[in-house]
Design an enzyme around this catalytic site. Structure first.
Site, PDB file in Angstrom:
ATOM      1  N   ALA A  96       0.845  -1.205   0.000  1.00  0.00           N
ATOM      2  CA  ALA A  96       0.000   0.000   0.000  1.00  0.00           C
ATOM      3  C   ALA A  96       0.878   1.252   0.000  1.00  0.00           C
ATOM      4  O   ALA A  96       1.991   1.225   0.525  1.00  0.00           O
ATOM      5  CB  ALA A  96      -0.895   0.002   1.234  1.00  0.00           C
ATOM      6  N   ASP A  97       0.379   2.351  -0.594  1.00  0.00           N
ATOM      7  CA  ASP A  97       1.058   3.634  -0.408  1.00  0.00           C
ATOM      8  C   ASP A  97       0.261   4.427   0.633  1.00  0.00           C
ATOM      9  O   ASP A  97      -0.757   3.953   1.135  1.00  0.00           O
ATOM     10  CB  ASP A  97       1.220   4.389  -1.740  1.00  0.00           C
ATOM     11  N   SER A  98       0.758   5.612   0.971  1.00  0.00           N
ATOM     12  CA  SER A  98       0.120   6.325   2.086  1.00  0.00           C
ATOM     13  C   SER A  98      -1.328   6.703   1.763  1.00  0.00           C
ATOM     14  O   SER A  98      -2.178   6.735   2.646  1.00  0.00           O
ATOM     15  CB  SER A  98       0.937   7.566   2.456  1.00  0.00           C
TER      16      SER A  98
END
Ligand SMILES: NC(=O)c1ccc[n+]([C@@H]2O[C@H](COP(=O)([O-])OP(=O)(O)OC[C@H]3O[C@@H](n4cnc5c(N)ncnc54)[C@H](OP(=O)(O)O)[C@@H]3O)[C@@H](O)[C@H]2O)c1
Lengths: 245, 78
Positions: free
Chosen positions: B35-37
């Site tokens: 996941a990214d932020s």
């Protein structure tokens, strides 16, 4: 091209000259519009003119809680917000050496902080739907500067920087964030100038005339449309060639 | 496995498009699940919607693993 049927747009400053034209243009392309400002009378008048697909959602954007509430009100009225146009703005001019702190704060709060709060609150729904348009009405002087407008120019330059950051954060979710930077636009404000003043002003514009509110509305319609989905983090300068940036 | 855990895992699988086997309780959204932020922000939004609760920003920051999410929701469900 540029069909906005089924889209819902919130326009702040719709009680002013440019906001009025923006709301009309979005509406004419098929969008449902929520009209905001502090003065309800011009908003109600515009709503009556537009007929169906128009709502009045007043708010005082110098208060940050009202900004969040405005997003809720507009979402309640229209169901969702696909297009946010941060157009409300004001000036409190004065030479920097004389500028009161209060005048600095008022301009930054309404022109910049409110635009951020509204964008922040509107992003939630846009992220979920993986589509959205945030359009800020900045100004040529946000890029060129202007004596007597340190606060205003800072707010308009701030809007451009903010839009670029937001654009990078949400580009992968189908949301674009752009600005339109008007040059001199003929409004009630400029009607008071006399012929000599007009002539002098026009001489400084390569196009030889002031812009119309519809020149700005056209740029907003483009940025709001599906056709502009690959355009993000940009500022469209609509100024008759006064500054080529 | 609790009902909350199942529902949390389903959201994670759907949202991040990851293999069910990878979604263990200790899996970190960012380090293990790619996941990214922005994904983590969206996951918190999805949890709020699924469980009808509000996750304040300071709590949201601490939700970094599947287990963090399950624990928060179980502790805060009315
Ligand atoms: N005219 C130009 O030549 C020009 C050039 C460059 C950029 N711009 C920008 O274009 C935008 C629109 O300008 P305009 O010429 O249409 O000006 P305008 O006629 O004075 O309209 C300004 C709008 O902003 C709203 N507004 C001001 N303070 C507010 C507050 N505290 N809360 C909520 N709304 C507030 C006003 O609503 P109420 O009156 O209802 O309070 C009004 O609808 C502004 O951002 C301006 O900086 C204009």
């Amino acid at each position: 091209m540029f069909d906005l049927s089924g889209k819902c747009a919130l326009v702040t400053g719709a009680s002013g000259d440019i906001g009025n034209a923006i709301a009309k243009a979005l509406h004419a392309r098929g969008a449902t519009v929520a009209l905001s400002g502090t003065r309800t009378e011009p908003l109600e008048k515009l709503k009556a003119e537009l007929g169906e697909r128009a709502f009045v959602t007043p708010a005082n954007l110098s208060d940050m809680d009202s900004c969040v509430q405005l997003i809720k009100d507009a979402e309640a009225a229209m169901g969702q917000i696909d297009i946010l146009v941060n157009n409300a703005g004001l000036t409190r001019d004065g030479l920097a050496m004389r500028m009161k702190e209060e005048d600095w704060d008022t301009v930054i709060n309404v022109n910049l902080k409110a635009a951020f709060k509204l964008s922040q609150a509107v992003l939630r729904g846009m992220m979920k739907r993986k589509t959205g348009r945030i359009i800020g009405i900045t100004s040529i002087v946000g890029v060129t500067g202007n004596p007597g407008q340190a606060n205003y120019c800072a707010s308009k330059a701030g809007m451009i920087g903010m839009s670029k950051s937001l654009a990078q954060e949400v580009a992968s979710r189908g949301i674009t964030v752009n600005c339109v930077a008007p040059g001199f636009i003929a409004t009630a404000m400029t009607d008071v100038l006399d012929d000599a003043q007009h002539e002098k002003l026009n001489a400084s514009i390569p196009a030889g005339r002031m812009g119309s509110v519809d020149d700005i509305a056209g740029a907003v319609v483009y940025l709001a449309s599906d056709e502009a989905s690959y355009m993000t983090g940009q500022t469209l300068h609509v100024n008759g060639g006064m500054a080529m940036i | 496995m609790s009902d909350v855990a199942d529902r949390v895992k389903k959201i994670v699988i759907d949202h991040l498009g990851v293999d069910e086997a990878k979604v263990t309780e200790t899996a970190s959204f960012i380090d293990d699940l790619g996941a990214d932020s922005l994904d983590t922000v969206e996951l918190v939004m999805a949890f709020e919607e699924e469980f009808g609760c509000e996750i304040p920003d300071d709590a949201a920051e601490k939700i970094q693993t599947v287990k963090n999410a399950i624990d928060f929701i179980e502790a805060n469900q009315g």
